[in-house]
Write an enzyme that holds these catalytic residues in place. Structure first.
Site, PDB file in Angstrom:
ATOM      1  N   CYS A  95       0.700  -3.008  15.494  1.00 49.35           N
ATOM      2  CA  CYS A  95       0.806  -2.693  14.068  1.00 49.35           C
ATOM      3  C   CYS A  95       0.312  -3.846  13.206  1.00 49.35           C
ATOM      4  O   CYS A  95       0.761  -4.984  13.367  1.00 49.35           O
ATOM      5  CB  CYS A  95       2.257  -2.370  13.713  1.00 49.35           C
ATOM      6  SG  CYS A  95       2.519  -2.173  11.940  1.00 49.35           S
ATOM      7  N   CYS A 120       5.817  -5.210  15.971  1.00 51.22           N
ATOM      8  CA  CYS A 120       5.316  -4.295  17.006  1.00 51.22           C
ATOM      9  C   CYS A 120       3.871  -4.677  17.354  1.00 51.22           C
ATOM     10  O   CYS A 120       3.079  -5.010  16.464  1.00 51.22           O
ATOM     11  CB  CYS A 120       5.399  -2.852  16.524  1.00 51.22           C
ATOM     12  SG  CYS A 120       7.089  -2.386  16.107  1.00 51.22           S
ATOM     13  N   GLU A 159       0.824  -1.196   0.000  1.00 54.37           N
ATOM     14  CA  GLU A 159       0.000   0.000   0.000  1.00 54.37           C
ATOM     15  C   GLU A 159       0.858   1.245   0.000  1.00 54.37           C
ATOM     16  O   GLU A 159       1.970   1.250   0.514  1.00 54.37           O
ATOM     17  CB  GLU A 159      -0.854   0.027   1.267  1.00 54.37           C
ATOM     18  CG  GLU A 159      -1.813  -1.119   1.340  1.00 54.37           C
ATOM     19  CD  GLU A 159      -2.516  -1.188   2.676  1.00 54.37           C
ATOM     20  OE1 GLU A 159      -3.331  -2.096   2.843  1.00 54.37           O
ATOM     21  OE2 GLU A 159      -2.241  -0.340   3.543  1.00 54.37           O
ATOM     22  N   CYS A 173       6.432  -6.990   7.418  1.00 51.99           N
ATOM     23  CA  CYS A 173       7.498  -6.483   8.284  1.00 51.99           C
ATOM     24  C   CYS A 173       7.808  -7.538   9.329  1.00 51.99           C
ATOM     25  O   CYS A 173       6.914  -8.203   9.837  1.00 51.99           O
ATOM     26  CB  CYS A 173       7.063  -5.189   8.980  1.00 51.99           C
ATOM     27  SG  CYS A 173       8.361  -4.485  10.025  1.00 51.99           S
ATOM     28  N   CYS A 190      -0.665   1.338   7.284  1.00 54.40           N
ATOM     29  CA  CYS A 190      -0.115   0.340   6.394  1.00 54.40           C
ATOM     30  C   CYS A 190      -0.735  -1.029   6.614  1.00 54.40           C
ATOM     31  O   CYS A 190      -0.914  -1.465   7.728  1.00 54.40           O
ATOM     32  CB  CYS A 190       1.391   0.272   6.562  1.00 54.40           C
ATOM     33  SG  CYS A 190       1.905   0.297   8.270  1.00 54.40           S
ATOM     34  N   CYS A 202       3.205   8.539   1.120  1.00 51.18           N
ATOM     35  CA  CYS A 202       3.694   7.596   2.135  1.00 51.18           C
ATOM     36  C   CYS A 202       3.952   6.272   1.434  1.00 51.18           C
ATOM     37  O   CYS A 202       3.036   5.686   0.862  1.00 51.18           O
ATOM     38  CB  CYS A 202       2.626   7.455   3.226  1.00 51.18           C
ATOM     39  SG  CYS A 202       3.045   6.230   4.460  1.00 51.18           S
TER      40      CYS A 202
END
Ligand code: SAH
Ligand code: SF4
Length: 374
Positions: free
Chosen positions: A132, A129, A104, A125, A346, A118
């Protein structure tokens, strides 16, 4: 040079043009027996105009376009869908890469005329975290510079607007894909590239200490944003697992070194999680932790994500936190994220499309408040 693109088995892999720096394009021109200025012409087509086929480079002789196509190519992401914030302040794009993976990116429009893209730097990832959505779906792969640039070029083309700023705050940890992200930044900044300027770029990192020192040595005038989210080791261990590897005790000195080396103020991002890291004690602790660091603190009330056990604090709580941190001497702004209602965090659109899990960029009903609050 950038990694060569994949090719059918047996064929020589084609060189990916998007992502090449001007000197590399000039070297390519020289290898083809052409004068150096051809490199600049190609750069203008690639980045100034954003073409996605060599054939479209109409001021190159036809036979040169044929020879270039035999050794190189341009790959561009395909746009799968878009989603708009109701007030037109943000548009999110879901783009599909050559291997059918999706990432995205977002265009944010600000009242003062800024147009900020962005961008994602990885598919997924690995940092995990706790709040997230991108982290939830795990890590798939790094993006090549051409794939990161492709997002910016696609946004520019689709929206018909010049980009004034770029933030690496989409999916992924930019400093875990260091070379591709730096290469992208150079192309975005350069006059022969997208012409945005280094000072208008921001790289956001979860806090990879060795890469912060490495970036400092590059002495670029871009902004480094560090995702802090907690003022003590115990709390940060809980919500930002990478803190076990690079604790605050190493991260803060790395940030000080970054400021010393680059003379640039650092930004700290602090996502406020209701009842977890947003109390008066944490605000005071944050003041102590960052005392004397040339910085700016961005407080971001959590953008709720489906399936994540954290909540956005009430605005009164946010204001109290900000006031205490300010009294402790920190320059603080509160950011209610743009595009919250388009799940402009995201990973969320990707989830809505059936790939991966929701992220902070996925549409959920949200309060009307938007824009900066003091
Ligand atoms: N991996 C990098 C950059 C991408 S995330 C980093 O972590 O810094 C960009 C910012 O969005 C980070 O500060 C991140 O902590 C924050 N973020 C992630 N999930 C969020 C959510 N649900 N609500 C608000 N901010 C979030
Ligand atoms: Fe990765 Fe950043 Fe999300 Fe953490 S906040 S999981 S580092 S994208």
């Amino acid at each position: 040079m950038t990694p060569a693109a994949s090719a059918p088995s047996g064929a020589v892999p084609l060189l990916e043009l998007r992502g090449l720096l001007l000197p590399e394009l000039e070297a390519l021109a020289a290898r083809l027996g052409e004068p150096k200025y051809r490199g600049r012409q190609i750069a203008r087509w690639l980045y100034g105009r954003g073409v996605d086929e060599i054939e479209a480079m109409t001021d190159l002789p036809q036979e040169l376009r044929v020879r270039l196509s035999a050794v190189a190519r341009i790959s561009a992401p395909r746009l799968r869908r878009t989603q708009d914030a109701g007030d037109g302040s943000a548009r999110k794009y879901l783009v599909v890469l050559a291997d059918d993976q999706a990432v995205e990116c977002v265009l944010m429009r600000f009242e003062d005329g800024r147009r900020s893209a962005c961008l994602s730097s990885q598919v997924g990832c690995a940092m995990g975290c706790a709040f997230c959505a991108t982290g939830l779906s795990g890590f798939s792969r790094n993006l090549a510079a051409g794939e990161i640039l492709g997002q910016a070029l696609m946004i520019r083309e689709e929206s018909g607007t010049r980009l004034t700023n770029v933030v690496f705050m989409g999916m992924g940890e930019p400093l875990a894909n260091f070379d591709a992200v730096l290469r992208t930044a150079r192309v975005l900044a350069a006059p022969w590239g997208l012409g945005i300027g280094m000072r208008r770029l921001t790289i956001s990192t979860v806090g990879l200490v060795p890469q912060i020192y490495r970036l400092a040595r590059e002495r670029l005038q871009l902004t480094l944003a560090v995702s802090l989210h907690a003022p003590t080791e115990a709390l940060r261990d809980r919500i930002v697992p990478v803190n076990h590897r690079y604790p605050l005790a190493e991260l803060i000195p790395a940030c000080r070194a970054y400021v010393r080396e680059t003379n640039r103020r650092i930004t700290f991002e602090y996502v406020l999680l209701d009842g977890v890291n947003d109390g008066p004690a944490e605000a005071r602790e944050l003041g102590r932790l960052l005392r004397g660091v040339h910085c700016h603190v961005n407080l971001i009330p959590l953008n709720p994500v489906v399936g994540i056990p954290f909540h956005r604090p009430e605005i009164a709580r946010v204001r109290t936190f900000a006031a205490i941190a300010r009294r402790a001497g920190l320059p603080v702004t509160v950011r209610i994220e743009r595009g919250t209602e388009i799940q402009a965090a995201c990973g969320q659109l990707r989830l809505a499309d059936g790939q991966g899990r929701p992220s902070r960029w996925t549409p959920t009903p949200v309060p009307a408040a938007r824009g900066a609050v003091r």
